[in-house]
Design an enzyme around this catalytic site. Sequence first.
Site, PDB file in Angstrom:
ATOM      1  N   ARG A  77       0.816  -1.215   0.000  1.00 42.20           N
ATOM      2  CA  ARG A  77       0.000   0.000   0.000  1.00 42.20           C
ATOM      3  C   ARG A  77       0.848   1.263   0.000  1.00 42.20           C
ATOM      4  O   ARG A  77       0.377   2.337  -0.349  1.00 42.20           O
ATOM      5  CB  ARG A  77      -0.956   0.012   1.195  1.00 42.20           C
ATOM      6  CG  ARG A  77      -2.327  -0.548   0.858  1.00 42.20           C
ATOM      7  CD  ARG A  77      -3.377  -0.227   1.903  1.00 42.20           C
ATOM      8  NE  ARG A  77      -3.094  -0.855   3.173  1.00 42.20           N
ATOM      9  CZ  ARG A  77      -2.928  -0.178   4.307  1.00 42.20           C
ATOM     10  NH1 ARG A  77      -2.984   1.141   4.326  1.00 42.20           N
ATOM     11  NH2 ARG A  77      -2.685  -0.834   5.436  1.00 42.20           N
ATOM     12  N   TYR A 131     -17.595  12.875 -17.613  1.00 43.38           N
ATOM     13  CA  TYR A 131     -17.946  11.458 -17.531  1.00 43.38           C
ATOM     14  C   TYR A 131     -19.077  11.298 -16.519  1.00 43.38           C
ATOM     15  O   TYR A 131     -19.070  11.925 -15.457  1.00 43.38           O
ATOM     16  CB  TYR A 131     -16.714  10.657 -17.127  1.00 43.38           C
ATOM     17  CG  TYR A 131     -16.995   9.231 -16.746  1.00 43.38           C
ATOM     18  CD1 TYR A 131     -17.712   8.378 -17.589  1.00 43.38           C
ATOM     19  CD2 TYR A 131     -16.538   8.719 -15.546  1.00 43.38           C
ATOM     20  CE1 TYR A 131     -17.967   7.073 -17.239  1.00 43.38           C
ATOM     21  CE2 TYR A 131     -16.778   7.403 -15.180  1.00 43.38           C
ATOM     22  CZ  TYR A 131     -17.504   6.594 -16.028  1.00 43.38           C
ATOM     23  OH  TYR A 131     -17.762   5.287 -15.671  1.00 43.38           O
ATOM     24  N   ASP A 196      -9.394  16.340 -16.984  1.00 39.28           N
ATOM     25  CA  ASP A 196      -9.526  14.942 -17.374  1.00 39.28           C
ATOM     26  C   ASP A 196      -9.051  14.831 -18.820  1.00 39.28           C
ATOM     27  O   ASP A 196      -9.705  15.321 -19.739  1.00 39.28           O
ATOM     28  CB  ASP A 196     -10.972  14.480 -17.228  1.00 39.28           C
ATOM     29  CG  ASP A 196     -11.138  12.973 -17.431  1.00 39.28           C
ATOM     30  OD1 ASP A 196     -10.345  12.399 -18.209  1.00 39.28           O
ATOM     31  OD2 ASP A 196     -12.052  12.389 -16.833  1.00 39.28           O
ATOM     32  N   LYS A 221      -8.520   3.225 -20.318  1.00 42.02           N
ATOM     33  CA  LYS A 221      -8.833   3.526 -21.711  1.00 42.02           C
ATOM     34  C   LYS A 221      -7.577   3.494 -22.587  1.00 42.02           C
ATOM     35  O   LYS A 221      -7.000   2.438 -22.792  1.00 42.02           O
ATOM     36  CB  LYS A 221      -9.558   4.867 -21.777  1.00 42.02           C
ATOM     37  CG  LYS A 221     -10.698   5.039 -20.767  1.00 42.02           C
ATOM     38  CD  LYS A 221     -11.742   3.950 -20.821  1.00 42.02           C
ATOM     39  CE  LYS A 221     -13.013   4.255 -20.054  1.00 42.02           C
ATOM     40  NZ  LYS A 221     -12.875   4.408 -18.602  1.00 42.02           N
TER      41      LYS A 221
END
Length: 405
Positions: A77, A131, A196, A221
């Site tokens: 982590r 989005y 974005d 993407k």
Amino acid sequence: METTSTRAHDDIRTAPRALATEAVHAGRDDLARQGLHAPPIDLSTTYPSYDSRGEAARIDAFATTGAEPDGPPVYGRLGNPTVARFETALARLEGTEAAVAFASGMAALSAVLLVRGSMGLRHVVAVRPLYGCSDHLLTAGLLGSEVTWTDPAGVGDALRPDTGLVLVESPANPTLAEVDLRAVAHACGSVPLLVDNTFATPVLQRPAEHGARLVLHSATKYLGGHGDVLAGVVACDEEFAGRLRQVRFATGGVLHPLAGYLLLRGLSTLPVRVRAASATAAELVHRLAADPRIARVHYPRIGGAMVAFEVYGDPHEVIGAVRLITPAVSLGSVDTLIQHPASISHRIVDADDRRGAGVSDRLLRMSVGLEDVEDLWSDLDQALQRSFRGAGNCATSHNEPAPAH
């Protein structure tokens, strides 16, 4: 098995390199001296250490600044060497000091909101369209944020003393509307601008060069590029990166090492994929704009592989009739995808807000892949014909593509 930090890759680079070269070599600069060609995948969740006092000091340092711990890794982590390679590469492509990867694009955006919210700056100024899930996260206040929606020209007037972030997407999902990033960044003043950049990728634009402090990607993407990895990443300065790492450590939205490896591999072909798909998309836009079955075509001025168009017929019939093109959400893969935003990606957005942002019920969004343009057009043509056959109306005028702005 690699167990050393990859932060020092920049020390090896001695001269500026072209984007295509960086895409192939960034994050891999140290491999040859290790006798390696392909980047190793470090799947360790924890690492041995016989110096507990030193370990405590490193953890204290991380808690203070969020800087990557010096020396060998500590725990999954806190960071992973394979993921760090992808972060190094993406930061170089975007032209930022650092990048921090997460388990998804929404986890990445959530981390940004949590960082600003922890400073008492919970107000967000945002420009639609975004989005659909980004829109919902802000509108529903799921992380305690409050949003003011505005157009790009109204960003400055919408700022408040407790504004922690300005958020835009350009080209936007799904209308491909574009924002003057430099003008918006100027209007933000000292408030960080988050762009974005999922649709454009650093191949087409680098928002940091226009004043954005934060650059967000759904790495699922184009960065991954093959529809087989789920991830998000924020490119930013080192100070903000430290805060993001602290949130990632606390909330656990870490990226799996195998995903980090796939993303690094995806970056190596990113410029080639984006440019090839963009050329095909431009040809399809030309044909769609001249087609009487199409009411309007949306295509950004900067180009790209994303196309949106509104049909005179039934858009659901188009979705149901494609055979080569895949009817599916997501984008940026090597194969062409098509979807109906009002039914899927933006269904979660209030219908009036959705339509007000230009997402009409007849809008289809297509992510153009690497297939031959004639095969794609043949499939699209027959699907449009099925949709149009029962529509009973026709546009006889030539429709130029509408540049998004």
